[in-house]
Design an enzyme around this catalytic site. Sequence first.
Site: not given
Length: 451
Positions: A22, A25
């Site tokens: 994550e 991202h």
Amino acid sequence: MNLLQTLLAFIFVLGTLIVVHELGHYWIARWCGVKVLRFSVGMGKVLWSRRIGPDRTEWALSALPFGGYVKMLDAREEDVSGLPPEDLAREFTRQSVWKRIAIVAAGPLANFLLAIVIFTGLYINGIPEPAPLLRTVPASTAAHEAGLRGGELVTAINGEPVQIWSDMRWQLIQLAVAKQAAVLEVRRTRTDTASYTVTLPLDSIGAQDLEGDFLGKLGLDLARPRAIFGKLAENGPAMMAGFRQGDVILAVDGVAIKDGVALIELVRASPGKSLRMRVLRDGRELDLAVTPLAREQGGKTIGQIQVEIPVAPEMVTASSPPFAAVTKAVQRTWDSSVLTLKMLGKMLVGELSWKNISGPITIADYAGQTARIGIISYLSFIALISISLGVMNLLPIPVLDGGHLLYYSLEVLTGRPLSERVGEIAQRAGVGILMALMAVAVFNDIVRLMS
């Protein structure tokens, strides 16, 4: 205690991989100017959160631990009509298709980068592992027919250097999947300086064999020390039969004993049966007889003569200078990714069993096992799972990163985004596929646990 250690090891692996994925991202979204509303470790209901940074991004822990997400400002998920122009410019769908591709691809790439970093550190530090020394090769095996007999040191395969046993196994796996023969460069003994080549055909190895001991089918096994007696138990069968510490067992009932493992296997299979052993002691040979005690273990009756027999293989520490370590780590990550894709392809065409798909229970079990073995094994496991996560997320399945990359690739080709209706149908199909895969994985986990 083992259960607690397994649970903690699994939580650390899972948490690390989710956070790294994550963060990939998140960082690229921020770099592309997209506003990030929430960074969550876990899915579902938010249990704890805190807002940090100029955008007041919400950093959260959520109830379901199997996953995480980065929530960006997105017109598909909320009404953005009332936002000021400076915020609208940071909305996800208003970015160029190339920025959206970069943001989506950053998660899997972060997992690959983590694996490269871990492997680089391990290669620089050095990995203590068994040397690629071969055990006595059984007759009528591919290795025996190729000319290997045992005691040889493998130094290279198809021109690629081999330093440790896992190097040899890894290269042979890749060649077996590719249906290529292996050209082994070997030395006759550990101390020899001259080497020669042996061509080992791998066409006898099918996809199903890769699920088990495919090296054993080839006739290859790890060399072990000679059958030498260590410490003897006081008044145990071995001591009472006249054996001494340092005795070398040459043969049992006229059959040569190749190493300590072979002797242990023979004794365990002979409870209550008298065994005549040819012993080498102080340069001379003598015969002694011993009868193993019968003991119950795991529901089976085994034989014991109550003596320590060393079976640890010869160990070497393989290390590399920094630049070479990075190159080797990148190559290992690439090779692991390609092999994973090949194995998935063989499952799809029926050449490989779907039993190879593992779920959270098996991953947790392996996390606990590698953590108990040591930090090097545990870090290697994290790197391999990180690669698997990166590869799986790049598969062109809707709801996964690979599915979104497929949408954006079509947008690049057609010049217009995928229609919302098609996207909704694809999302539902993707959820169905993922649920089916998860069901297979959990079923396989339960079967392994029961067996």
